[in-house]
Design a protein around this motif. Sequence first.
Motif, PDB file in Angstrom:
ATOM      1  N   PHE A 804       0.851  -1.203   0.000  1.00 27.40           N
ATOM      2  CA  PHE A 804       0.000   0.000   0.000  1.00 27.40           C
ATOM      3  C   PHE A 804       0.880   1.245   0.000  1.00 27.40           C
ATOM      4  N   PRO A 805       1.481   1.564  -1.133  1.00 31.05           N
ATOM      5  CA  PRO A 805       2.438   2.677  -1.180  1.00 31.05           C
ATOM      6  C   PRO A 805       1.780   4.031  -0.891  1.00 31.05           C
ATOM      7  N   GLY A 806       2.543   4.878  -0.180  1.00 26.72           N
ATOM      8  CA  GLY A 806       2.137   6.264   0.026  1.00 26.72           C
ATOM      9  C   GLY A 806       1.054   6.495   1.041  1.00 26.72           C
ATOM     10  N   GLN A 807       0.772   5.514   1.915  1.00 31.40           N
ATOM     11  CA  GLN A 807      -0.302   5.729   2.877  1.00 31.40           C
ATOM     12  C   GLN A 807      -0.106   4.881   4.130  1.00 31.40           C
ATOM     13  N   PHE A 808      -0.706   5.326   5.214  1.00 29.26           N
ATOM     14  CA  PHE A 808      -0.803   4.496   6.413  1.00 29.26           C
ATOM     15  C   PHE A 808      -1.998   3.572   6.256  1.00 29.26           C
ATOM     16  N   ILE A 809      -1.870   2.381   6.807  1.00 27.40           N
ATOM     17  CA  ILE A 809      -2.964   1.413   6.725  1.00 27.40           C
ATOM     18  C   ILE A 809      -3.305   0.928   8.127  1.00 27.40           C
ATOM     19  N   GLU A 810      -4.507   0.400   8.280  1.00 31.67           N
ATOM     20  CA  GLU A 810      -4.929  -0.214   9.532  1.00 31.67           C
ATOM     21  C   GLU A 810      -5.360  -1.649   9.253  1.00 31.67           C
ATOM     22  N   GLN A 811      -4.902  -2.560  10.096  1.00 31.71           N
ATOM     23  CA  GLN A 811      -5.307  -3.957   9.974  1.00 31.71           C
ATOM     24  C   GLN A 811      -6.018  -4.370  11.260  1.00 31.71           C
ATOM     25  N   THR A 812      -7.071  -5.155  11.096  1.00 32.49           N
ATOM     26  CA  THR A 812      -7.905  -5.557  12.221  1.00 32.49           C
ATOM     27  C   THR A 812      -7.720  -7.038  12.510  1.00 32.49           C
ATOM     28  N   TYR A 813      -7.521  -7.371  13.781  1.00 32.82           N
ATOM     29  CA  TYR A 813      -7.292  -8.746  14.208  1.00 32.82           C
ATOM     30  C   TYR A 813      -8.346  -9.138  15.234  1.00 32.82           C
ATOM     31  N   VAL A 814      -8.940 -10.293  15.045  1.00 34.17           N
ATOM     32  CA  VAL A 814      -9.966 -10.807  15.951  1.00 34.17           C
ATOM     33  C   VAL A 814      -9.286 -11.409  17.186  1.00 34.17           C
ATOM     34  N   ILE A 815      -9.796 -11.068  18.359  1.00 31.55           N
ATOM     35  CA  ILE A 815      -9.265 -11.608  19.607  1.00 31.55           C
ATOM     36  C   ILE A 815     -10.224 -12.674  20.117  1.00 31.55           C
ATOM     37  N   PRO A 816      -9.772 -13.893  20.292  1.00 35.41           N
ATOM     38  CA  PRO A 816     -10.671 -14.928  20.833  1.00 35.41           C
ATOM     39  C   PRO A 816     -11.230 -14.499  22.195  1.00 35.41           C
ATOM     40  N   GLU A 817     -12.504 -14.674  22.388  1.00 36.44           N
ATOM     41  CA  GLU A 817     -13.119 -14.264  23.644  1.00 36.44           C
ATOM     42  C   GLU A 817     -12.535 -15.005  24.838  1.00 36.44           C
ATOM     43  N   SER A 818     -12.023 -16.206  24.606  1.00 37.26           N
ATOM     44  CA  SER A 818     -11.446 -16.971  25.710  1.00 37.26           C
ATOM     45  C   SER A 818     -10.215 -16.285  26.290  1.00 37.26           C
ATOM     46  N   VAL A 819      -9.572 -15.421  25.511  1.00 33.12           N
ATOM     47  CA  VAL A 819      -8.366 -14.733  25.976  1.00 33.12           C
ATOM     48  C   VAL A 819      -8.711 -13.586  26.921  1.00 33.12           C
ATOM     49  N   THR A 820      -9.888 -13.002  26.757  1.00 37.17           N
ATOM     50  CA  THR A 820     -10.240 -11.807  27.538  1.00 37.17           C
ATOM     51  C   THR A 820     -11.353 -12.052  28.546  1.00 37.17           C
ATOM     52  N   ASN A 821     -12.000 -13.211  28.527  1.00 39.95           N
ATOM     53  CA  ASN A 821     -13.123 -13.464  29.429  1.00 39.95           C
ATOM     54  C   ASN A 821     -12.722 -13.241  30.886  1.00 39.95           C
ATOM     55  N   GLY A 822     -13.571 -12.467  31.606  1.00 41.93           N
ATOM     56  CA  GLY A 822     -13.377 -12.248  33.029  1.00 41.93           C
ATOM     57  C   GLY A 822     -12.255 -11.275  33.359  1.00 41.93           C
ATOM     58  N   LYS A 823     -11.690 -10.618  32.387  1.00 38.89           N
ATOM     59  CA  LYS A 823     -10.571  -9.710  32.614  1.00 38.89           C
ATOM     60  C   LYS A 823     -10.976  -8.257  32.367  1.00 38.89           C
ATOM     61  N   THR A 824     -10.259  -7.355  33.011  1.00 34.37           N
ATOM     62  CA  THR A 824     -10.452  -5.923  32.755  1.00 34.37           C
ATOM     63  C   THR A 824      -9.307  -5.332  31.950  1.00 34.37           C
ATOM     64  N   SER A 825      -8.182  -6.058  31.860  1.00 30.41           N
ATOM     65  CA  SER A 825      -7.056  -5.612  31.037  1.00 30.41           C
ATOM     66  C   SER A 825      -6.233  -6.823  30.638  1.00 30.41           C
TER      67      SER A 825
END
Length: 850
Positions: A804-825
Amino acid sequence: MTDTTKHNWRRRHLLKASAGASVLGSPLFSFSAAAQTDVLIKGTGVDVASELQVARPIPLEQVRLLPSIYMDALKANLAYLLRLDADRMLHNYHRFAGLPTKAKAYGGWEADTIAGEALGHYLSALSLMYAQTGETSMLARVDYIIDELERVQNAHGDGYLGGFMRKRANGDIVDGKEIFAEIMAGDIRSAGFDLNGCWVPLYNWHKVFAGLLDAQRYCKNQKALQLGLGLANYVAKVFAALDEQQLQLVLNCEHGGINESFAELFVRTGDRRWLALAERIYHHKVLDPLAEGKDELATLHANTQIPKLIGLARLAEITGKSHYRKASTQFWHSVTEHHSYVIGGHGDREYFDAADSQAQHISEQTCEACGTYNMLKLTRHLFSWAPHSQYFEFYERAHLNHILAHQNPKTGMFTYMTPLMSGMPREFSTEDDSFWCCVLSGLESHAKHGDSIYWSREATLFVNLYIPSRLDWQAQGLQLEMTGAYPYDEFVTLRITQIDRQNKRQNQTPSHAETHLQAQVQSTKDSNAKLTLALRIPTWANGFSAEVHATQHNHAAQTSKRSNAATKKYSHRDSDGYCRIERRWQVGDTIRLHLPMQLRFENAAGRPAQASDSPVALLRGPTVMAADLGPADKAYTAPAPALVGDSLLGKFIRLKGRTLRYQSIGIVRPKDQQFLPFFQMHERRAAVYFPRFSNAQWKVAEQEYAREQKEKQDLIARSVDIMHLGEMQAERDHQLTADISYPVSYRGRNGRDARTGGFFEFTIKVKPGQLHLIAAYWGEERRRRFRILIDQTEIQYVELKGEFPGQFIEQTYVIPESVTNGKTSVRVRFQPEQGYTAGPVFGCRLVLAK
C-alpha cells in the motif's frame, strides 16, 4: 552586541527600544537595537546585565481583581487551595527523610513515581495567591511548608529534598534518591519520561525550585532561598560527575526548566556557579535547530520543550547571548503561528505535529493545558524585550479561551486536555486522586490572573488585558480602576482614582525584577509631568475609539467636575498596536475605550481555504464561539455539525436577554445550533471547528460526509482503549516494557518497532464481548514478520509486504473471547520473528466488534 557574557557589573542607562515594528507574522525588531539596562539584585550588591528587558509587568501585589469571570476562577481556585492538605503532599518528603508522616499521601500521580511534584506547584500557587489577594491564610501555609522542608533537608544532611520514587527492575517502589549514585557512576538509562526507573526527577525538582523561589519572592520567606541553595548544591554534585555525552543522555529525559532554576539562583545570589550550571543544562538535540532558525518540532512532546525555552529566554536576559534569544524567539513564532489551534493551545495527544497541519489533528486529545500555561510564560519574556501587541494578542487568545476553559469554576477542578473534536466532553480532575501536571499548573494559572494586565516602561503604562481590576502603580504614584464586561461587551472604562507623583512609594520593598524600574523614575519628581497610557488595540478591533473625559478641578471651591469640552477622542493605532494617550492625569479622568467586535471565521491550518472540507472556527473579538451540542453527561450521536451556504456570517442572530449567545439560521447541518463562548462550556459538549461547504458543494458531499461522520462516531463508540505507541505519556500510562525496541516517527506520526531478538509489550483495557485489535502501519513496509500475543496467547502472525504505497494502513485482528473473558485488562505483545523486525506500529486501538 557580542555573544560573550557581559558582566562588567556597571549600571547602564536605559535606552529607548526601536520604535518601528512590522505587521503580525513578520520580524518585529532588530536585536542589535535592544535596549540596555541592569537589574540590581536586592541584598547582593550585584548588577546583572539584562539588555533585553525594556518593559516590566506591574508587580502582582499592586493589582487587585474586580468582579468578573477571572475573579470567579480565582475564587474557585482559592477555595480548592484551602481544601488541599499540605501534609498529604509532604508525605513522601517526610517518609524518605526518616521523619514521621503526618497524613496519607494523595492518589493519582502523587501515588506514582512522580510523587512530590505537587508540593512545588502548591508552594507557587499559594505564593501567587498571597501576592494577588493578600490572603494571610496563604502566607501561613507557605511558612508551614518551608519549615517542614527545613526539617526534611536537615534530616538528609546533604541538601537533598525530594518526594519522587523509583521503580526497581524487580518492581519494588523505593526512594528516588538512590538513582543519583548510579547516574554519577555513569549508569544512565534515559527514555523520555523515565530516568533509571524514576518519572522525570529533574522536571520534579524544577517545580520544587520554582516553589521555593516564589515563596521567597512573594512571601519574603528567606529560608526558602536557603533551602533552594542546599538542594542546588546536591544537584550540582550530580551534574559535576557527568561528561558532556552523559549529560546529554540525562537531558533526553524531560527535565522541565531546571536551567531557569539555576539562572534564577544566580540572579538571587550573584554566585556565578549557578549561571555556569544553568548554561551547561542545554539540550542540543532540541535547542540547536531552533537557534539556527529551524522548525523541527514535529513528533516532539510539546510541553517537554517549552520550559527549556523559558529557561533559555531567562539566560538571554542575563548573558546577552544572541543564540539563546534567537532560539526562544524562533520557538515562540513556530508554535503560535504554525502549531496552535484557535483557542491558543497546541498539540495533539501532547505532541507537536507537522507545521500548519492542525486541520488533520482536531481530535479528542488536543491542547494540553500545561503547554499553554508555559507558552504564556514565554510570551511574557518576549514582550518584555520588545513591547508589541502581537504578543498579547496571542496571550489573550490563549488565556481567555484555553486557560479559563480548563478550570470548572463551579468545582475548581481542571482538565488535562481540552478536546476540540466535535461533541467531546471535557474530563475534569477529582479532589484527591488526579494531580496530573495540568491540575498542578492550573493551581498556579488561576492564582495570578492579574500578573500581565499592566506593564510599564519608564513613564508609559501598557494596558495589555482588559480584565476588571484596580491598579496601584507605586513607581509613578498613580492608581486607576478598570471596569466593564469585556469580552462580552465592547466597552472598557479606565478611571484615575489617585495621583501622588511627588510621594511615589519608593520606600516599598521591591522585588528583584522591578528594582530597575524605580531607578528609571528617580529623576521624574515633577507631579505635573506627563504619563502615557498605551492601550492595546487588537487587530480585529476595526473602527476602535478611545475617549478621554477630563476632570476640571476648581481649586478655590475644592470641587471637581467632568466637562464635555474637555473630552478628547483618539483613534490612532501605532505601528506596535497601541493607542497612546499622553497627558497630565488628574483624579477623576476617565477613558472610555470602544473595541468593536464583529463575527469572523478563522481557518484551521492544513487545508486550503477553498477546500470543500476546510474547517473553520467562529470568533467574536477575542472569544472563540462554539456550538452547544448538549449536556456533557448525555451522549451526542449526531454527525459533527457542518456549515453550508453562502454569506454565512450574516446568518447568525444574537439572542436578546443572554450574556453572549447567537443562533444560526438555516446554515448548520444536520440542524441549526446556538453558539456561545467556548471557555464557559465546562459542562456542555461543544463544536469548535466546522467543515464549510457552499450549497453546490454540499449536494455532492452530503452523503459522503454523513458516512464518514457515522463511521468516526461508530469507531469512537466502540473503542475500549487506545495505545499511542512511541509517545512517552501513553507508553507510561499503559505500562510499556520493551527490549531491543525503539520509538520512531514518520510523516508526523509516532510509533515503535522491535528488532530481532526483542519485543515491546503493554497493558490495554478490555470489556466483555467480541473484541478486535486494530494496528496501524506504514503501507510500504516490507519484510516485516512478527507475532501478536495477548496474555502470551498468539492471536496473529503478521507479514508486511509493502502493498500500500504512500499511505498508512490499519489492519484488524480478531481476539478470541477466551483470551479476555473475566478480565479488565490484558498485555499485548509484538514479537518479531528471528532475523526480522516487528512494525513499526503507529498505534493500536482495541474495539468492540460491530
